[in-house]
Write a protein that holds these residues in place. Sequence first.
Motif, short mmCIF file in Angstrom:
data_model
loop_
_atom_site.label_atom_id
_atom_site.label_comp_id
_atom_site.label_asym_id
_atom_site.label_seq_id
_atom_site.Cartn_x
_atom_site.Cartn_y
_atom_site.Cartn_z
N GLU A 1 5.52 7.98 4.96
CA GLU A 1 5.66 8.83 6.14
C GLU A 1 5.34 8.05 7.42
O GLU A 1 5.96 8.29 8.46
N ASP A 2 4.40 7.13 7.33
CA ASP A 2 4.03 6.33 8.51
C ASP A 2 5.19 5.50 9.04
O ASP A 2 5.30 5.27 10.25
N VAL A 3 6.05 5.01 8.13
CA VAL A 3 7.12 4.10 8.56
C VAL A 3 8.47 4.79 8.72
O VAL A 3 9.40 4.19 9.27
N LEU A 4 8.61 6.01 8.25
CA LEU A 4 9.92 6.67 8.24
C LEU A 4 10.57 6.70 9.62
O LEU A 4 11.77 6.44 9.77
N ALA B 1 11.94 3.24 10.40
CA ALA B 1 12.57 2.46 9.33
C ALA B 1 14.08 2.39 9.49
O ALA B 1 14.75 3.39 9.69
N VAL B 2 14.60 1.16 9.39
CA VAL B 2 16.06 0.97 9.36
C VAL B 2 16.54 0.76 7.94
O VAL B 2 17.73 0.89 7.65
N ALA B 3 15.61 0.42 7.03
CA ALA B 3 15.98 0.22 5.63
C ALA B 3 14.79 0.49 4.75
O ALA B 3 13.64 0.22 5.12
N VAL B 4 15.08 1.01 3.56
CA VAL B 4 14.07 1.18 2.52
C VAL B 4 14.59 0.41 1.31
O VAL B 4 15.69 0.69 0.81
N VAL B 5 13.82 -0.55 0.85
CA VAL B 5 14.20 -1.38 -0.29
C VAL B 5 13.32 -0.99 -1.46
O VAL B 5 12.11 -1.21 -1.46
N GLY B 6 13.92 -0.35 -2.45
CA GLY B 6 13.17 0.11 -3.61
C GLY B 6 13.62 1.49 -4.01
O GLY B 6 14.59 2.04 -3.47
N GLN B 7 12.89 2.07 -4.96
CA GLN B 7 13.27 3.36 -5.53
C GLN B 7 12.42 4.50 -4.95
O GLN B 7 12.15 5.50 -5.60
N THR B 8 12.01 4.35 -3.71
CA THR B 8 11.20 5.34 -3.01
C THR B 8 11.92 6.70 -2.98
O THR B 8 13.11 6.75 -2.66
N PRO B 9 11.25 7.79 -3.32
CA PRO B 9 11.90 9.10 -3.23
C PRO B 9 12.35 9.41 -1.80
O PRO B 9 11.54 9.34 -0.87
N LEU B 10 13.62 9.72 -1.65
CA LEU B 10 14.17 10.03 -0.32
C LEU B 10 15.01 11.30 -0.39
O LEU B 10 16.24 11.28 -0.28
N PRO B 11 14.34 12.44 -0.56
CA PRO B 11 15.05 13.72 -0.52
C PRO B 11 15.53 13.99 0.91
O PRO B 11 15.16 13.29 1.86
N ARG B 12 16.31 15.04 1.06
CA ARG B 12 16.91 15.34 2.36
C ARG B 12 15.86 15.48 3.46
O ARG B 12 16.03 14.95 4.57
N GLU B 13 14.75 16.16 3.17
CA GLU B 13 13.76 16.40 4.21
C GLU B 13 13.14 15.09 4.70
O GLU B 13 12.81 14.95 5.88
N ARG C 1 13.62 12.84 8.59
CA ARG C 1 12.53 12.27 9.39
C ARG C 1 12.69 10.76 9.59
O ARG C 1 11.76 10.09 10.03
N ALA C 2 13.87 10.26 9.23
CA ALA C 2 14.14 8.82 9.36
C ALA C 2 15.41 8.62 10.20
O ALA C 2 16.46 8.21 9.68
N PRO C 3 15.35 8.89 11.48
CA PRO C 3 16.56 8.87 12.31
C PRO C 3 17.19 7.49 12.47
O PRO C 3 18.37 7.38 12.80
N GLN C 4 16.41 6.41 12.25
CA GLN C 4 16.94 5.05 12.43
C GLN C 4 17.50 4.46 11.13
O GLN C 4 18.04 3.36 11.15
N LEU C 5 17.34 5.18 10.03
CA LEU C 5 17.65 4.60 8.71
C LEU C 5 19.13 4.26 8.59
O LEU C 5 20.00 5.08 8.88
N ARG C 6 19.38 3.03 8.14
CA ARG C 6 20.76 2.56 7.99
C ARG C 6 21.08 2.07 6.59
O ARG C 6 22.24 1.86 6.25
N ALA C 7 20.04 1.85 5.76
CA ALA C 7 20.30 1.35 4.41
C ALA C 7 19.18 1.72 3.45
O ALA C 7 18.00 1.72 3.82
N VAL C 8 19.58 2.05 2.23
CA VAL C 8 18.65 2.27 1.12
C VAL C 8 19.13 1.36 -0.01
O VAL C 8 20.29 1.41 -0.40
#
Length: 339
Positions: free
Chosen positions: A47-50, A53-65, A69-76
């Motif tokens: 939650e601190d980095v969401l 965050a522009v990318a999450v590398v790994g199998q971190t749970p990323l449900p819709r909610e 909360r990750a408006p900058q996210l560009r890659a999983v």
Amino acid sequence: MTDAVVLVDPYPRTLAQIFDPDTRRRMASLAEVVWHDGPPAPDDLVEDVLGAAVAVVGQTPLPRERLLRAPQLRAVVNVEGNFLPNVDYETCFARGIHVLSAAPVFGPPVAELALGLAIAAARDIPAADAAIRTGREELFGGKNERAFLLAGSTLGLLGCGTLGRALLPLLRPFGGSVLVHDPWLQDAIVRDLGAEPVGLDELFVRSRIVFVLAAPTTENAGLVGRDQLGAMAAGAVVVLVSRSPVVDWDALLDAASSGRIRVAIDVFPEEPIPADDVVRSLPNSVLSAHRAGNVPEIWPRIGRMVADDLEWILRGLPPQRLQAARPETVARLRSRPIG
């Protein structure tokens, strides 16, 4: 250093396993990287980095909610090698977030072991080794009645995605026909790969060895059953290196126990394999404990592929090294985590 933040949360992989020092430095030159090793990242860290965050590398749970909360996210990026249900894919597709997998790195090592298993089964290598160790060997292999050559044999691939395309170049030198059944590939594509597209039943009737390479989906659970196995020629071989749900497991064990066909298996319905599992005493079989892709030299390639595609994405270009999830097919996949 940029304002972009990348969360690296690779469990069940480790940071040392997939990110060598050079790759870590390269990643740090692209973004501020939050490195998390060990068990999955705790919720408070995620939650601190969401927000940045522009990318999450790994199998971190990323449900819709969470994605909202990750408006900058560009890659999983999944570094297991599968597309797992830890991500809300519809939200990612709607927002243009790339969902990527390290699956391509596993193609060559799995293909090599698949070929090794096929040769071992066709030439009865484990049985010959065991005979020598117990003093039962026959000079020059005795009659060697069960052995056959891959050279000139008709070989079949059930599935021709990442694994199949890595295996095809290894099979061509044997000079026989290569058949492919893959309902997700157009026949023209299969022909362009130098293979012959066929139906499921024809694949098993004509092939002396069938490599089961298909990923589990909503449509192919138990796809390989008694009818297909029973239609194979006596002494034929089934090599299973993708996932066990694709086959009717009881039918596969019965077919091997009957002596009509041989099986070479690297994946099992329950892993670790129970101590009392009947598969441990299965005749006419070559067994490998889900080790086809586990070759130390491939792990750093995952990190390099992640860095390659992250650099491209941050430059506004499409990723090229990792496998991209597709809206039309990802919802049909039924992969399970390895950890």
